[in-house]
Design an enzyme around this catalytic site. Sequence first.
Site, PDB file in Angstrom:
ATOM      1  N   ASP A  46       0.797  -1.078   0.098  1.00  0.00           N
ATOM      2  CA  ASP A  46       0.035   0.155  -0.016  1.00  0.00           C
ATOM      3  C   ASP A  46       0.866   1.447  -0.008  1.00  0.00           C
ATOM      4  O   ASP A  46       0.246   2.409   0.239  1.00  0.00           O
ATOM      5  CB  ASP A  46      -0.869  -0.130   1.192  1.00  0.00           C
ATOM      6  CG  ASP A  46      -2.270  -1.032   1.107  1.00  0.00           C
ATOM      7  OD1 ASP A  46      -2.575  -0.720  -0.310  1.00  0.00           O
ATOM      8  OD2 ASP A  46      -2.554  -1.598   1.850  1.00  0.00           O
ATOM      9  N   ASP A  80      -7.017  -4.102  -5.097  1.00  0.00           N
ATOM     10  CA  ASP A  80      -6.811  -2.688  -4.697  1.00  0.00           C
ATOM     11  C   ASP A  80      -5.267  -2.306  -5.134  1.00  0.00           C
ATOM     12  O   ASP A  80      -5.096  -1.073  -5.132  1.00  0.00           O
ATOM     13  CB  ASP A  80      -7.060  -2.557  -3.142  1.00  0.00           C
ATOM     14  CG  ASP A  80      -8.016  -3.241  -2.620  1.00  0.00           C
ATOM     15  OD1 ASP A  80      -8.441  -4.496  -3.102  1.00  0.00           O
ATOM     16  OD2 ASP A  80      -8.424  -2.783  -1.338  1.00  0.00           O
TER      17      ASP A  80
END
Length: 384
Positions: free
Chosen positions: A109, A169
């Site tokens: 991330d 994602d």
Amino acid sequence: MMLFCVLSLNLAKAQKVNVKQAFAAAEKQTDLLIKNVDSARLIKPNLVSPRTVENGQFKMVVSRDWTSGFFPAELWYFYQYTKDKKWLNLAKKYTQDIKKEQYNRGTHDLGFMIYGPFGNGYRITGDTAYKSVIIQAAKSLSTRFNKTAGVLKSWDHNGDKWKYPVIIDNMMNLELLFEATKMTGDSSFYKIAVSHAHHTIKNHFRPDFSSYHVIDYDTLKAGNILQKLTAQGYANESAWARGQAWALYGYTLCFRETKNINYLSQADGIAGFILNNKITPADGIPYWDYNDPNIPNVSRDASAAAITASALYELAKYSKNAKKYKAAADKILYSLSTKYTSKLGANYGFILEHSTGHRPAKSEIDVPINYADYYYLEALLRSK
């Protein structure tokens, strides 16, 4: 029939977002949010970013949380819009708190955590200190790439459930890699991003352009998929709303960075799935998962809507469906700005309400959440 057309036209006109008003309200909310952040940090200095409000409680996170970068990134957007030095100083201050995560190799991330605040900071100020953080973060992210599978690994946890999980994602973190190649001339970052995007088209999508959440790869044999599942959606075969939004945004940015027509086709296909879906209510804000059998008695996801609106504004610049995308984005943004914003002074200063974080884990259901606010502000800026 004529009356219907006139009504439609009036509705279309009425759905133009008042960006100035929306930003002014968001600024007031964020002033309150900053006060709450600073109060919380007096008690626990290691908490750097506001994430959500759950069970009435204000929730802050440490810098290694995947959502840590959204708050400082929002502050850069306020500075970009207002040119008020107050926001510049706040953006600089809170961006520094995430800096050490440039060395974090334990997460996929880093695009959210580092590129959000430091990418915006560099774009707006040209400060080369931000540039070096972005490059280091791209190096850290690259260590998660597996050549055999051709993708970046998402999670290191739950080894009993999967071997090499890749979530949709992850498409959002490729922007960091593309940027690092532009900054350094080192094409290895670009090649990893393209490989990841290519394998994700091949393995993550169904014929209707809806996306699985998690693909579990075999790293011993190229092309082998162990399983296709969900972690945050309703079921393995369901279409989790935020996942579809990440996919749309991810392939739009991949087309921007590569000009590869396959990525534009993919983005168009995903947009088609989202916009033609009969399940979504008239205001354009989706339920948390397109296939939850309890619809309409389930939570919406304003964060998925905000991400989608922002992506559609950009996709409209590249696609032959520009008018349709812009109108859809306007409609979503109008709904968010008129029906999904917190009352002034409510929700500890978060801007939007009614997002869904992780419903299967009974976490963050129908709450304000920082990434909803970030993409909402980005959509407002892009709508201009």
